[in-house]
Motif scaffolding. Structure first.
Motif, PDB file in Angstrom:
ATOM      1  N   ARG A  18      45.148  44.897  41.846  1.00  0.00           N
ATOM      2  CA  ARG A  18      44.561  44.102  42.932  1.00  0.00           C
ATOM      3  C   ARG A  18      45.144  44.529  44.281  1.00  0.00           C
ATOM      4  N   ASN A  35      40.961  38.596  33.049  1.00  0.00           N
ATOM      5  CA  ASN A  35      40.561  39.596  34.023  1.00  0.00           C
ATOM      6  C   ASN A  35      41.069  40.975  33.591  1.00  0.00           C
ATOM      7  N   ARG A  45      40.147  42.943  38.879  1.00  0.00           N
ATOM      8  CA  ARG A  45      41.159  42.721  39.909  1.00  0.00           C
ATOM      9  C   ARG A  45      40.990  43.719  41.054  1.00  0.00           C
ATOM     10  N   ASN A  56      39.314  35.635  44.588  1.00  0.00           N
ATOM     11  CA  ASN A  56      40.580  36.132  44.042  1.00  0.00           C
ATOM     12  C   ASN A  56      41.394  34.988  43.453  1.00  0.00           C
TER      13      ASN A  56
END
Length: 156
Positions: free
Chosen positions: A71, A125, A130, A111
């Motif tokens: 991420r 996830n 991400r 998010n």
């Protein structure tokens, strides 16, 4: 119509900083370092307060974990891409600061929902999910800053 740069020194500073952060976030694998002691390298130390650096949530380069999770690398990468592309964005997009802020809030909420949903086991996830959600945040942040660095002069 002509594109005018204002705050040019600030733009170049932010662009340089974003580029440095993105390259540093790629970790020591980018430089070909493969030794286990690379975890003590400066790249990991820079980001240790900003990212959990979980190996299970991080991409690898040449078999070495990146300095940040999937991420975070996406946030830094897309923000840097947005900064580089900013003169093009400014030429083609109208000034829609309110709508851009709504997009940023939406990216933050997506998010957050992804993190909470994964934490409570509602879904699992992946590196890709991400990465995509982090990228949405990074590029939206760059779009918001476009008006701070460039304006379109319509007096031609």
């Amino acid at each position: 119509m002509q594109l005018q740069a204002h705050n040019k020194a600030l733009y170049l500073s932010v662009l340089t900083g974003a580029g440095f952060l993105f390259l540093a976030a790629l970790g020591p694998g980018l430089l070909g370092v493969k030794a286990p002691e690379s975890f003590g390298s400066w790249q990991y130390q820079i980001f240790e307060l900003l990212c959990h650096q979980d190996p299970a949530r991080s991409f690898n380069i040449t078999g070495v974990q990146m300095a940040v999770c999937s991420r975070c690398i996406s946030i830094y990468g897309f923000f840097f891409f947005g900064m580089v592309s900013m003169p093009v964005f400014a030429r083609f997009k109208p000034s829609l600061q309110k709508e851009e802020i709504n997009w940023l809030i939406a990216a933050i909420l997506l998010n957050l929902a992804d993190v909470i949903g994964n934490y409570f086991g509602i879904w699992s996830n992946t590196h890709i999910s991400r990465f995509l959600l982090g990228g949405a945040f990074g590029i939206t942040l760059a779009l918001i800053l476009t008006n701070e660095f460039f304006t379109l002069n319509k007096s031609e």
